[in-house]
Design a protein around this motif. Structure first.
Motif, short mmCIF file in Angstrom:
data_model
loop_
_atom_site.label_atom_id
_atom_site.label_comp_id
_atom_site.label_asym_id
_atom_site.label_seq_id
_atom_site.Cartn_x
_atom_site.Cartn_y
_atom_site.Cartn_z
N LEU A 105 0.83 -1.19 0.00
CA LEU A 105 0.00 0.00 0.00
C LEU A 105 0.87 1.24 0.00
O LEU A 105 1.90 1.29 0.67
CB LEU A 105 -0.88 0.04 1.26
N GLN A 106 0.44 2.24 -0.74
CA GLN A 106 1.08 3.55 -0.73
C GLN A 106 -0.04 4.56 -0.58
O GLN A 106 -0.97 4.57 -1.38
CB GLN A 106 1.83 3.80 -2.04
N GLY A 107 0.04 5.39 0.45
CA GLY A 107 -1.03 6.35 0.67
C GLY A 107 -0.68 7.33 1.77
O GLY A 107 0.49 7.58 2.06
N PHE A 108 -1.74 7.82 2.41
CA PHE A 108 -1.59 8.82 3.46
C PHE A 108 -2.36 8.38 4.70
O PHE A 108 -3.46 7.82 4.58
CB PHE A 108 -2.13 10.18 2.99
N VAL A 109 -1.81 8.67 5.86
CA VAL A 109 -2.52 8.43 7.11
C VAL A 109 -3.50 9.58 7.29
O VAL A 109 -3.10 10.74 7.32
CB VAL A 109 -1.54 8.35 8.30
N THR A 110 -4.78 9.26 7.39
CA THR A 110 -5.81 10.30 7.49
C THR A 110 -6.43 10.39 8.87
O THR A 110 -7.17 11.32 9.16
CB THR A 110 -6.93 10.07 6.46
N GLN A 111 -6.16 9.39 9.71
CA GLN A 111 -6.74 9.40 11.05
C GLN A 111 -5.88 8.57 11.98
O GLN A 111 -5.37 7.51 11.60
CB GLN A 111 -8.15 8.82 10.98
N ILE A 112 -5.73 9.07 13.20
CA ILE A 112 -5.01 8.34 14.24
C ILE A 112 -5.98 8.21 15.41
O ILE A 112 -6.48 9.22 15.93
CB ILE A 112 -3.76 9.11 14.73
N ALA A 113 -6.25 6.98 15.82
CA ALA A 113 -7.13 6.77 16.98
C ALA A 113 -6.33 7.03 18.26
O ALA A 113 -5.10 6.97 18.26
CB ALA A 113 -7.67 5.36 16.97
N MET A 162 3.39 -3.01 3.77
CA MET A 162 2.87 -4.28 3.26
C MET A 162 1.94 -4.86 4.31
O MET A 162 2.04 -4.51 5.49
CB MET A 162 4.02 -5.28 3.03
N GLY A 163 1.08 -5.76 3.88
CA GLY A 163 0.21 -6.44 4.82
C GLY A 163 -0.80 -7.30 4.10
O GLY A 163 -0.81 -7.39 2.87
N ASP A 164 -1.64 -7.94 4.87
CA ASP A 164 -2.69 -8.79 4.34
C ASP A 164 -4.01 -8.03 4.43
O ASP A 164 -4.48 -7.73 5.53
CB ASP A 164 -2.76 -10.10 5.13
N LEU A 165 -4.60 -7.74 3.28
CA LEU A 165 -5.82 -6.93 3.22
C LEU A 165 -7.04 -7.83 3.31
O LEU A 165 -7.15 -8.82 2.58
CB LEU A 165 -5.85 -6.13 1.93
N ASP A 170 -17.69 -4.65 4.85
CA ASP A 170 -17.46 -3.54 3.92
C ASP A 170 -16.39 -2.55 4.38
O ASP A 170 -16.33 -1.43 3.90
CB ASP A 170 -18.77 -2.80 3.62
N ILE A 171 -15.55 -2.95 5.32
CA ILE A 171 -14.43 -2.13 5.77
C ILE A 171 -13.15 -2.90 5.48
O ILE A 171 -13.03 -4.08 5.80
CB ILE A 171 -14.53 -1.82 7.28
N PHE A 172 -12.19 -2.22 4.84
CA PHE A 172 -10.91 -2.86 4.57
C PHE A 172 -10.02 -2.74 5.80
O PHE A 172 -9.90 -1.67 6.39
CB PHE A 172 -10.23 -2.22 3.36
N VAL A 173 -9.38 -3.86 6.16
CA VAL A 173 -8.50 -3.92 7.32
C VAL A 173 -7.18 -4.52 6.86
O VAL A 173 -7.15 -5.55 6.18
CB VAL A 173 -9.12 -4.80 8.44
N LEU A 174 -6.09 -3.87 7.22
CA LEU A 174 -4.76 -4.38 6.92
C LEU A 174 -4.25 -5.13 8.14
O LEU A 174 -4.01 -4.53 9.19
CB LEU A 174 -3.81 -3.23 6.56
N LYS A 175 -4.13 -6.43 7.99
CA LYS A 175 -3.64 -7.26 9.10
C LYS A 175 -2.17 -7.58 8.85
O LYS A 175 -1.71 -7.60 7.73
CB LYS A 175 -4.46 -8.53 9.20
N SER A 176 -1.47 -7.82 9.92
CA SER A 176 -0.03 -8.11 9.88
C SER A 176 0.74 -7.05 9.11
O SER A 176 1.53 -7.36 8.21
CB SER A 176 0.22 -9.49 9.25
#
Length: 185
Positions: A105-113, A162-165, A170-176
């Motif tokens: 994945l290449q992108g931007f962090v848009t939210q931090i919990a 990198m990770g497992d999508l 209906d929500i994408f989650v990146l695991k590992s």
């Protein structure tokens, strides 16, 4: 511009039942068996307008992934669906993606919990293109990766990881998640 999907990993992850459900919900009808390995599906399309499409479309849908020609049949099904619905193959495929291992994945962090109490970790949201669409992806990070995510968020810097999508409700989650880093500009 037309794209064709050649990524075997994406196609391997499509379950026959997913395709069957999609066909039923989009006006296709089952029109018989092909030996014991597959079912035949048809859809009549007559559409007037600038992009006039008409004709009888046919898909040979394997009943199981254990048939020798599973991958070519699913590729053909995606091509036929794209043609019958006047969509790109990537638009069709995005309905079937429930998991994709080892995705970069290449992108931007848009939210931090808010971080977890007594731990340097928390959930972040990344926005990035996945299968031809911008998507929000949730990921749980900790320690150094979480600090990098905070810096990327504050400075509006692009990230790569990198990770497992997985798609969950209906929500994408990146695991590992692994290899999280701020991308060199």
């Amino acid at each position: 511009m037309k794209f064709t999907v050649e990524d075997t990993q994406i196609i391997k992850n499509i379950e026959p039942q997913q395709l069957r459900d999609y066909l039923q919900s989009h006006g296709w009808y089952e029109d018989g068996q092909f030996l014991d390995n597959a079912t035949i599906w048809h859809k009549q399309v007559v559409e007037e307008g600038v992009h006039r499409r008409c004709g009888l479309f046919e898909i040979l849908l394997p009943n199981t992934k254990n048939v020798r020609d599973y991958l070519p049949r699913i590729r053909e099904a995606i091509e036929t669906l794209a043609a019958s619905e006047n969509l790109s193959q990537l638009e069709i495929l995005s309905d079937f993606i429930n998991n994709y291992p080892n995705l970069k994945l290449q992108g931007f962090v848009t939210q931090i919990a808010t971080p977890h109490e007594y731990k340097l970790s928390g959930e972040i949201t990344i926005i990035c293109p996945v299968f031809d669409k911008l998507r929000k992806i949730k990921a749980e990070l900790k320690d150094h990766n979480y600090i990098l995510a905070i810096i990327a968020y504050q400075e509006r810097l692009p990230i790569v990881c990198m990770g497992d999508l997985f798609k969950e409700n209906d929500i994408f989650v990146l695991k590992s998640p692994r290899g999280f880093q701020i991308e060199n500009i």
